[in-house]
Design an enzyme around this catalytic site. Sequence first.
Site, short mmCIF file in Angstrom:
data_model
loop_
_atom_site.label_atom_id
_atom_site.label_comp_id
_atom_site.label_asym_id
_atom_site.label_seq_id
_atom_site.Cartn_x
_atom_site.Cartn_y
_atom_site.Cartn_z
N TYR A 1 -61.08 16.28 -44.99
CA TYR A 1 -62.09 15.64 -45.83
C TYR A 1 -63.44 15.55 -45.10
O TYR A 1 -64.48 15.53 -45.73
CB TYR A 1 -61.65 14.22 -46.19
CG TYR A 1 -60.79 14.11 -47.42
CD1 TYR A 1 -59.58 14.79 -47.51
CD2 TYR A 1 -61.17 13.29 -48.48
CE1 TYR A 1 -58.78 14.67 -48.62
CE2 TYR A 1 -60.37 13.17 -49.61
CZ TYR A 1 -59.18 13.86 -49.67
OH TYR A 1 -58.39 13.73 -50.78
N ASP B 1 -50.50 10.04 -55.19
CA ASP B 1 -50.47 10.31 -56.64
C ASP B 1 -49.02 10.51 -57.07
O ASP B 1 -48.59 10.05 -58.13
CB ASP B 1 -51.29 11.55 -57.00
CG ASP B 1 -52.73 11.21 -57.38
OD1 ASP B 1 -53.25 10.20 -56.86
OD2 ASP B 1 -53.33 11.95 -58.19
N ASP C 1 -43.77 18.87 -46.96
CA ASP C 1 -43.18 19.50 -48.14
C ASP C 1 -41.83 18.86 -48.48
O ASP C 1 -41.54 18.56 -49.64
CB ASP C 1 -43.07 21.04 -47.98
CG ASP C 1 -42.50 21.47 -46.63
OD1 ASP C 1 -42.32 20.61 -45.74
OD2 ASP C 1 -42.23 22.68 -46.47
N LYS D 1 -47.14 18.36 -40.89
CA LYS D 1 -46.71 19.75 -41.13
C LYS D 1 -46.71 20.42 -39.76
O LYS D 1 -47.40 21.41 -39.51
CB LYS D 1 -47.66 20.41 -42.14
CG LYS D 1 -47.26 21.81 -42.58
CD LYS D 1 -46.04 21.86 -43.48
CE LYS D 1 -45.66 23.30 -43.79
NZ LYS D 1 -44.34 23.43 -44.45
N ASP E 1 -53.39 11.63 -49.77
CA ASP E 1 -53.98 11.68 -51.11
C ASP E 1 -52.96 12.22 -52.11
O ASP E 1 -52.72 11.66 -53.17
CB ASP E 1 -55.24 12.56 -51.09
CG ASP E 1 -55.89 12.64 -52.45
OD1 ASP E 1 -56.01 11.60 -53.11
OD2 ASP E 1 -56.25 13.77 -52.87
C1 IPM Z 1 -58.29 8.80 -53.88
C2 IPM Z 1 -59.17 9.78 -54.61
C3 IPM Z 1 -60.31 10.20 -53.70
C4 IPM Z 1 -59.69 10.89 -52.48
C5 IPM Z 1 -61.37 11.10 -54.35
C6 IPM Z 1 -61.99 10.45 -55.57
C7 IPM Z 1 -62.44 11.50 -53.38
O1 IPM Z 1 -58.43 10.85 -55.06
O2 IPM Z 1 -58.81 7.75 -53.42
O3 IPM Z 1 -57.10 9.04 -53.77
O4 IPM Z 1 -59.35 12.07 -52.54
O5 IPM Z 1 -59.55 10.21 -51.47
MG MG Z 2 -56.35 10.62 -54.80
#
Ligand code: IPM
Ligand code: MG
Length: 379
Positions: free
Chosen positions: A153, A259, A231, A198, A255
């Site tokens: 990032y 999710d 993975d 990884k 990240d």
């Molecule tokens: C998160 C989001 C952010 C990230 C984006 C919006 C930059 O997806 O906080 O998980 O990737 O960190």
């Molecule tokens: Mg995110």
Amino acid sequence: MSPDATHAPSSPCRARIAVLPGDGIGPEVTAAAVAALRAVGRRFGHAFAFDEALIGGAAIDASDEALPAATVAACEGADAVLLGAVGGPKWSDPKAALRPEQGLLALRRALGVYANLRPVRPHPATLAHSAIKAEVLAGVDLIVVRELTGGSYFGRKERHADRALDVCEYSVAEIERVARHAFRLARTRRGRLTSVDKANVLETSRLWREVVTRVHRDEFPDVVLEHQLVDSMAMHLIARPRDYDVVLTENLFGDILTDEAAMLAGSMGLLPSAALGDGTRGLYEPIHGSAPDIAGKGIANPIAAILSAALLLRHSLGLHREAEAVEAAVSAVLDAGAGDARLRPRDLGGSASTLDLAQAVIARLGDASKPYPAVALRD
Ligand code: IPM
Ligand code: MG
């Protein structure tokens, strides 16, 4: 930031909270979280002052920068920062030099909040809404510690006509500080830490594994440590989520995995996060995005933002009892929503508006004139 075992009533607290609503549903969900914090202030006798500032697309529109200096100053002058979400189709042109997300990344870096805590504890009332079987989800209680200010990032980025690159770089010091944070957290929980990397392919991951192993051996031998490749972790997280306690990983893997972990809770609309550094100031935000498709309709689920406010109370202000009161109120609303679609968020198949949910949480928080309603915090 150490947990207060007694949870004794706190003395009156004066705190300044920077509020960065951002884009899409950000303003709606942060308004709900601020309303919940105001209710906490009334109920427990604290004085919270709120300072609104621009970030992301809203800031680009106003001043052609994703993170104005005034916003950084407001955050630096605050005890904690509450953020909604950034981004949206209006600012998504791949050729755009300026993107809303740059504002969020720059803010994380400016505040030095390198440890991002993303707790996942599916609520019994929402189990039926997950795509995963309820018996796999029962009893899941894990927390991902995502490194937040390093890795690809923040590495060097280049774009050429026929190639592009994002450098992934980690220093020993960056790995050590987030690892210590995660090990300390594991000590307050079930004493287990899974470090995800990884290492079979990436050099940064081999360094990550080496440093985590050393920090464990020298400083936290009482914590049970295991290493897992990212993975296979993606698979195990869905297949046997109950086996995990603290999950430590680098920025990009964290990240993606969070999710995925949100799906354990049934919806992205439920998961809060806290980004912490060395001091008590933190940046609190729901893990969901700006959801432009439902923005401005008053139907976004504010629970992740309200639970982020609870983390703010706990980690930045040391108000443990108040944080638990907010979590208990949310828990009671989710329970009520199980049998009443009007109190159930839309992302869980209900018809409640943002305001309905905020009001329901606030009603269960009570105010100074009413006794705090007895609701169970944990399942
Ligand atoms: C998160 C989001 C952010 C990230 C984006 C919006 C930059 O997806 O906080 O998980 O990737 O960190
Ligand atoms: Mg995110």
